[in-house]
Structure formats: C-alpha cells, structure tokens
Design a protein around this motif. Structure first.
Motif, PDB file in Angstrom:
ATOM      1  N   SER A   1     -22.893  11.498  18.202  1.00  0.00           N
ATOM      2  CA  SER A   1     -23.402  12.227  19.368  1.00  0.00           C
ATOM      3  C   SER A   1     -22.376  13.124  20.049  1.00  0.00           C
ATOM      4  O   SER A   1     -22.753  14.084  20.732  1.00  0.00           O
ATOM      5  CB  SER A   1     -23.951  11.229  20.401  1.00  0.00           C
ATOM      6  N   LEU A   2     -21.068  12.829  19.889  1.00  0.00           N
ATOM      7  CA  LEU A   2     -20.076  13.593  20.638  1.00  0.00           C
ATOM      8  C   LEU A   2     -20.128  15.077  20.285  1.00  0.00           C
ATOM      9  O   LEU A   2     -20.017  15.940  21.164  1.00  0.00           O
ATOM     10  CB  LEU A   2     -18.670  13.038  20.382  1.00  0.00           C
ATOM     11  N   GLY A   3     -20.312  15.409  19.004  1.00  0.00           N
ATOM     12  CA  GLY A   3     -20.394  16.813  18.611  1.00  0.00           C
ATOM     13  C   GLY A   3     -21.591  17.522  19.221  1.00  0.00           C
ATOM     14  O   GLY A   3     -21.523  18.715  19.550  1.00  0.00           O
ATOM     15  N   VAL A   4     -22.703  16.798  19.389  1.00  0.00           N
ATOM     16  CA  VAL A   4     -23.886  17.371  20.023  1.00  0.00           C
ATOM     17  C   VAL A   4     -23.565  17.726  21.471  1.00  0.00           C
ATOM     18  O   VAL A   4     -23.880  18.824  21.954  1.00  0.00           O
ATOM     19  CB  VAL A   4     -25.081  16.393  19.950  1.00  0.00           C
ATOM     20  N   PHE A   5     -22.909  16.800  22.178  1.00  0.00           N
ATOM     21  CA  PHE A   5     -22.543  17.040  23.582  1.00  0.00           C
ATOM     22  C   PHE A   5     -21.520  18.178  23.688  1.00  0.00           C
ATOM     23  O   PHE A   5     -21.660  19.077  24.537  1.00  0.00           O
ATOM     24  CB  PHE A   5     -21.976  15.758  24.188  1.00  0.00           C
TER      25      PHE A   5
END
Length: 321
Positions: free
Chosen positions: A156-160
C-alpha cells in the motif's frame, strides 16, 4: 478455424481501445466460445475473451486495466474500488499483488463468500464515486483507505506515495475518511506517518517500506548533491542517511535503468554503467562515504539488504515491526 470477419473486427476494435472483447449476440458468443475451445482465445470470465498472442504481450497492470475497461464497458453503472480504483486513478500498484488478477467492484449490498471469477466484490458504505477516464471509481481518499485496510503495508505504501506525488488527495481528507468509518484504521495511520510524495516510483516505495519495517531510521528522499569539481552538475540520490560523520546513500536499481531506451537515452548498457561510475565518483567528492545498491529481487528477499544497511552504520529508529 474459418475466418469470421465480424469477430475479428470486434477483437481488433477492443485491442485499439486497450480492453478485452465480448459477444453481444448469441451468434457472437458461440463463435467466441468455439475459438476459446480451439485455444485461439484466452477467456478471462464468461463471455470475456482476448487473443492468446495479445494477452502474452501484457504485463500484470495492463491485464488488470484491460479487464477493468471491459467490465466498465459491459456494466457502466458499476463502481470500482480498492486496487482497481487505484489503477484507474493512475496510482502505483505493485505487480506482485494478487489483487491485480481480479477487478474489485464496490457495493453496499451483502457479499457472497465465494469469488465470482475475476470479479471481486468489496463492501463500501457509503458508496460514492468519481468518474476518471469514463470509469466510475471510489473517491481517491476512500480508495487509499480501502487499499490500506485490505492489503499489506508493503503493497500500500506505493499507492499512498503516488497519490500525494500526483496531488490528487491530501492527508487530512484521508484521515477524515477514516474517522467516518468508525473502525480500526491503524494501518492507515501507519501509512500516513510514513507516506512521502518525493518517492519517484513504486519500486522505491517498496524498498522504503522494507527499510522502515526492518526498523531503520527514515531516510531522506531525493537529496540533491552538487559535484565540487563542477558545480553545474547536480545528482539526486534515492535514499540518504547522515549519522556519526557518515553519509550513506542507497540507490534502487530497476532493470529498466539498463534496458529501457527511454531511460537510457539510447545508450547501451556499457555506457550506462560508465555514467553510473562517474556519478558515484562525484557523490564521493561531495562527501558521501558509502554508496549501496539494491534491486527488486533483493528487496523481495531483504536479508542481504538489511545486513548491508547495518554494516554501513545506518541507524535504527525502533525494533523491527
């Protein structure tokens, strides 16, 4: 099998629109099914097909977007959520995420336990949507919250990061969405603490997520150095730590850096490697004491990466998560 001009026209039109195709009449459906049984087509879902050779040219994200566009064409009232919505919004979604094999449809209705082929229904209440490129998706802030609650921190970090980098949402709206849900949103809070729009791509975000999960101090992203030998030359580094008179740089190398003509400016691998060596010499002149390198394979199995960071004196901020 005998040529069918009508089916070929439908197939060609779908490829031009970067989606799969489906039959609208009983005759079209029968003709497509025959070609699937003859192994000419790949069937993604009942009455959703594409040519074998075309399917093999698509990477995981392209396959996911083809499926989403197809379903949006068949069912224009449907709203896509979670990772499907993130893809439509142009956010960084990791290729290794199994969610890319399915299309997430947001609904306020009760959801059966079994998966419906490539369609995965997710519960979203209240269900609102925005339209992006003609496709209905959950709003960016809800999309990010749903990704954080459904998938791992590393996924999820890349999405954020990419959402903040693109400026399509801010931390306050994400936090407000969490408050309205009346549920445990600690995974979202953790991501909001670590998110950084300076991350340039999903690979760097994935690498940073592993570093932070291992307990290392938060690195500075995209720090700019000026070459003392030529002040007109500046270089940005992926990750930087400064501690105890040590200046440690970590560079994330994707294979595209050496093979993609757009990234190499037409240079061959030898020229790119030579340019990297000259860049490292300039960084050392600027005071960098350690230059480390990593790549996707090492990040996915990070024991050696963690040991390199320890050996170089990168400080820890806490125990591994």
């Amino acid at each position: 099998m005998k040529r069918n001009p009508e089916i070929e026209r439908i197939s060609d039109d779908a490829q031009q629109r970067h989606r799969y195709f489906f039959g609208a009449t009983p005759n079209q459906k029968r003709a497509m099914r025959k070609r699937w049984l003859a192994h000419e087509y790949v069937r993604l879902h009942p009455n959703i097909y594409t040519k074998n050779e075309y399917y093999q040219t698509l990477n995981p994200q392209e396959r996911a977007m083809h499926l989403i566009r197809t379903l949006a064409t068949k069912f224009p009232q449907k709203v896509f959520g979670a990772m499907s919505a993130a893809l439509v919004l142009g956010l960084e979604c990791p290729w290794y995420n199994a969610a890319l094999e399915h299309a997430q449809i947001a609904t306020e209705e009760s959801i059966p336990k079994h998966m419906q082929g490539v369609i995965e229904k997710i519960y979203v209440h209240p269900l609102t949507f925005v339209v992006h490129d003609g496709i209905r998706v959950t709003p960016p802030e809800r999309t990010l919250v749903d990704c954080a609650l459904r998938y791992s921190y590393n996924q999820s970090l890349g999405v954020f990061d990419s959402a903040l980098r693109a400026g399509i949402v801010n931390k306050q709206k994400i936090a407000e969405t969490c408050s309205s849900l009346h549920r445990d949103c600690s995974p979202v809070q953790k991501l909001l603490h670590d998110v950084d729009g300076k991350s340039e791509n999903g690979g760097e975000s994935l690498c940073r997520s592993v570093i932070l999960e291992a307990g290392f101090a938060r690195p500075e992203l995209q720090h700019e150095f000026r070459d003392p030998a030529n002040l007109r030359h500046t270089f940005r580094t992926d990750f930087l730590w400064v501690c105890n008179r040590k200046v440690v740089v970590l560079e994330y190398d994707g294979m595209q850096k050496y093979t993609d003509q757009h990234m190499t400016n037409g240079h061959d691998t030898r020229q790119v490697v030579y340019k990297e060596r000259k860049r490292e010499e300039a960084l050392r002149r600027a005071g960098v004491t350690s230059i480390l390198r990593t790549d996707y394979e090492e990040v996915m199995q990070p024991r050696s990466l963690i040991q390199k960071l320890i050996n170089s004196g990168v400080p820890m901020s806490h125990n591994p998560r």
